[in-house]
Design an enzyme around this catalytic site. Structure first.
Site, short mmCIF file in Angstrom:
data_model
loop_
_atom_site.label_atom_id
_atom_site.label_comp_id
_atom_site.label_asym_id
_atom_site.label_seq_id
_atom_site.Cartn_x
_atom_site.Cartn_y
_atom_site.Cartn_z
N GLY A 239 -19.95 33.16 34.90
CA GLY A 239 -20.04 34.54 35.36
C GLY A 239 -20.25 35.60 34.32
O GLY A 239 -20.55 36.75 34.67
N GLU A 274 -17.72 27.08 32.74
CA GLU A 274 -18.97 26.73 33.43
C GLU A 274 -20.02 27.82 33.26
O GLU A 274 -20.51 28.40 34.24
CB GLU A 274 -18.72 26.56 34.93
CG GLU A 274 -17.80 25.44 35.32
CD GLU A 274 -17.50 25.45 36.82
OE1 GLU A 274 -17.91 26.37 37.55
OE2 GLU A 274 -16.84 24.50 37.27
N TYR A 317 -32.68 40.33 44.34
CA TYR A 317 -31.51 41.11 43.89
C TYR A 317 -31.89 42.45 43.29
O TYR A 317 -31.08 43.05 42.58
CB TYR A 317 -30.74 40.34 42.80
CG TYR A 317 -30.50 38.88 43.05
CD1 TYR A 317 -29.61 38.45 44.04
CD2 TYR A 317 -31.13 37.92 42.27
CE1 TYR A 317 -29.37 37.10 44.24
CE2 TYR A 317 -30.89 36.57 42.46
CZ TYR A 317 -30.02 36.18 43.45
OH TYR A 317 -29.77 34.84 43.64
N CYS A 345 -48.46 37.42 49.78
CA CYS A 345 -48.75 38.35 50.87
C CYS A 345 -47.51 38.95 51.49
O CYS A 345 -47.24 38.75 52.68
CB CYS A 345 -49.60 37.65 51.91
SG CYS A 345 -51.17 37.21 51.19
N GLU A 346 -46.71 39.61 50.70
CA GLU A 346 -45.70 40.51 51.24
C GLU A 346 -45.32 41.50 50.15
O GLU A 346 -45.39 41.18 48.96
CB GLU A 346 -44.48 39.77 51.80
CG GLU A 346 -43.77 38.83 50.89
CD GLU A 346 -42.52 38.28 51.58
OE1 GLU A 346 -41.55 39.04 51.68
OE2 GLU A 346 -42.52 37.12 52.00
N1 LLP Z 1 -19.66 28.08 38.37
C1 LLP Z 1 -19.83 28.29 39.69
C2 LLP Z 1 -18.89 27.67 40.62
C3 LLP Z 1 -20.90 29.08 40.15
O1 LLP Z 1 -21.05 29.29 41.45
C4 LLP Z 1 -21.79 29.66 39.21
C5 LLP Z 1 -22.92 30.48 39.66
C6 LLP Z 1 -21.58 29.40 37.84
C7 LLP Z 1 -20.50 28.62 37.46
C8 LLP Z 1 -22.48 29.98 36.78
O2 LLP Z 1 -22.44 31.35 36.78
P1 LLP Z 1 -23.19 32.20 35.62
O3 LLP Z 1 -22.46 31.92 34.31
O4 LLP Z 1 -24.58 31.75 35.55
O5 LLP Z 1 -23.04 33.60 36.05
N2 LLP Z 1 -29.09 33.41 41.39
C9 LLP Z 1 -28.23 34.47 40.92
C10 LLP Z 1 -26.96 33.93 40.31
C11 LLP Z 1 -26.18 33.01 41.20
C12 LLP Z 1 -24.93 32.45 40.57
C13 LLP Z 1 -24.35 31.37 41.42
N3 LLP Z 1 -23.18 30.74 40.87
C14 LLP Z 1 -29.02 35.37 39.95
O6 LLP Z 1 -30.22 35.11 39.73
O7 LLP Z 1 -28.49 36.35 39.44
#
Ligand code: LLP
Length: 420
Positions: A239, A274, A317, A345-346
């Site tokens: 996150g 993670e 987003y 096409c959007e």
């Molecule tokens: N752990 C879990 C349980 C997660 O659901 C996620 C991301 C992560 C770790 C990794 O999070 P990060 O460090 O990458 O923030 N597609 C969206 C982001 C979706 C994140 C989903 N979960 C975007 O492009 O901003």
């Protein structure tokens, strides 16, 4: 640290000219820098060196096996959310004892595959998943180590679509159901709860949310100890946000780890991190070529050969990605307000609206910056477009680590029913 720089007026990935790469590979394509991947991983690794921690790269952010393998060589494990991702992690050489399986909707087949591969831990997010997992373990006569993902009901100020720690989100198990499950866990003899997992959202740029969530986790773990339940591992999710536009101050990995140390460092627990985005986002560029330039009465459009199917973040987003020309514009050039769009096409196939950009003409190359995370991994074939190649650069070498499928490849997967 930036390994994407102009050299003699041409944007390079490390020592490789993107101009030359575009000629060799064809546009559009993703380009990743090994040096940045290494740098990002090592900063975090160094920050946690005094804590008993494993860094499990969240491979949903970038699931190319060469990227995963690069991070694995520096010591990364993997956080996976599907059988497909688990197979990628294994293929990239991540040892099963360094793989965590997260996600709210694992099928029975996926649970079986994870148990058969004896991974580090499976994070369970519902009671029915727990029952499924116990049945799988029972059928195999094995014991399964799980993490219980809790939902702390913490609201965070990120894009609404990527918050995960509120009661309204589908993730984790709420209080007090989580406590009841842990109290009754002995009813499931083939399950051992080794960990509590928490993840409240993505692209978080305010450490206060991590502080709140780690405090919550601390109190939860201490309360469990009072009940005689000892948890040996904490999965802190990912996150941590990154800078997309230089306007927000982003906490460093060191600041982030300091919050972990302050709140959880004395619990004597093994930790799992993670991270996804922070390891790979700035290590990737999307390289595209201008197909047309179109002057409207109110807008000036650049139509490039990349589209929302290649990079969906702006459409999904309202995400901002910096746009740079591959050939540095002449000194004293005049910038103009431009909309950068793809051929789909959007109207949501728009990368930038009214952006002040240097002048572009047909066939010019441009790049979308900071697209190493949730770029290629979220791509689709919408409008029957081909998935685009991925190129990994290391110093003066490059390798195409995913090729562009042919249209024959794409059509081969479909067939006519016998009645047609
Ligand atoms: N752990 C879990 C349980 C997660 O659901 C996620 C991301 C992560 C770790 C990794 O999070 P990060 O460090 O990458 O923030 N597609 C969206 C982001 C979706 C994140 C989903 N979960 C975007 O492009 O901003």
């Amino acid at each position: 640290m930036n390994y994407f720089n102009y050299r003699n007026g041409i944007l390079h990935a490390e020592e490789v000219s993107l101009d030359r790469l575009a000629d060799d590979v064809g546009t559009p394509f993703y380009c990743y820098s090994t040096a940045i991947l290494k740098h990002n991983f090592q900063i975090l690794q160094d920050a946690v060196s005094d804590l008993d921690t494993i860094i499990c790269f969240s491979i949903k952010a970038n699931s190319n096996i060469a990227v995963i393998k690069t991070l694995a060589t520096y010591g990364a494990g993997a956080d996976v959310v599907s059988e497909g991702e688990l197979r990628r992690a294994i293929t990239a050489g991540i040892p099963s004892e360094r793989i965590v399986f997260s996600g709210v909707g694992k099928t029975r087949r996926e649970l079986e595959f994870a148990v058969d591969n004896n991974i580090l831990q499976i994070n369970v997010e519902s009671e029915s998943e727990l029952e499924d997992l116990n049945a799988v373990a029972l059928a195999r006569g094995s014991f399964v180590k799980i993490g219980l993902r809790i939902n702390p009901d913490i609201n965070v100020n990120t894009h609404e679509k990527i918050t995960t720690g509120r009661k309204e989100n589908k993730f984790g198990i709420e209080w007090p159901r989580n406590l009841q499950i842990l109290r009754n866990i002995n009813d499931l003899p083939n399950i051992e709860v080794v960990s509590i997992a928490i993840h409240i959202g993505s692209q978080l740029t305010d450490l206060q949310f991590f502080r709140d969530s780690f405090k919550y986790l601390r109190n939860f773990v201490l309360m469990l100890r009072d009940e005689g339940i000892f948890i040996k591992r904490l999965d802190l999710g990912g996150g941590l946000g990154i800078s997309y536009d230089d306007s927000t101050t982003i906490p460093t990995p060191v600041d982030y780890v300091e919050i972990i140390r302050e709140n959880l460092g004395d619990l004597g627990c093994h930790l799992i991190l993670e991270p996804g985005r922070m390891l790979v986002a700035d290590a990737g560029l999307l390289v595209s070529r201008v197909i047309h330039v179109k002057q409207g009465t109110t807008r000036n459009f650049i139509i490039c050969d990349a589209a929302m199917n290649d990079l969906v973040r702006p459409a999904m987003y309202e995400a901002y990605h910096e746009i740079l020309p591959v050939i540095k514009p002449a000194v004293g050039h005049k910038k103009c307000l431009t909309d950068v769009v793809g051929p789909i096409c959007e109207s949501s196939d728009t990368f930038a609206k009214q952006r002040l950009l240097p002048p572009f003409v047909r066939n010019d190359l441009l790049v979308f910056v900071t697209t190493g995370a949730y770029g290629s991994s979220m791509a689709s074939t919408y409008n029957s477009r081909q998935l685009i190649p991925e190129v990994l650069v290391k110093k003066n070498q490059f390798s195409i680590v995913r090729t562009r499928p042919t249209y024959e490849n794409m059509l081969m997967m479909e067939s006519f029913p016998p009645w047609l």
